[in-house]
Design a protein around this motif. Structure first.
Motif: not given
Length: 101
Positions: A98-101
């Motif tokens: 998961e790279f979306t924040k």
């Protein structure tokens, strides 16, 4: 970190396309890849209903997947589907996580 090779394809000539698909599993294994899904049942939940076949392959690293795709042996196998409109493919390499924040 694992990475995933995601492919969507539209097969225009199944006999000629099989020349490609018969060669690919050994090439993927040589590069440490593991097929998670290939050509099974699917349902397009949203978006255009253009592609007919979907493939998900796990590689130990992003680089291993890219190296497989760019390898001379894969390029030679893919030639069978690239020539004469045998198939249309979109291939994506995606890092796991998961790279979306």
């Amino acid at each position: 970190m694992p990475a995933y090779w995601l492919a969507r394809s539209k097969i225009n000539d199944p006999v000629a396309y099989k020349r490609y698909t018969d060669q690919v599993p050994a090439i993927i294994a040589k590069h440490g890849g593991k097929v998670l899904a290939r050509g099974g049942r699917f349902e397009v939940m949203e978006g255009p209903d253009y592609f007919q076949r979907f493939v998900v392959i796990e590689f130990p690293t992003f680089e291993a997947g890219v190296n497989c795709f760019r390898s001379p042996e894969y390029d030679e196998a893919a030639r069978h589907r690239r020539e004469n409109g045998v198939g249309e493919v979109q291939t994506i390499m995606l890092d796991a996580g998961e790279f979306t924040k």
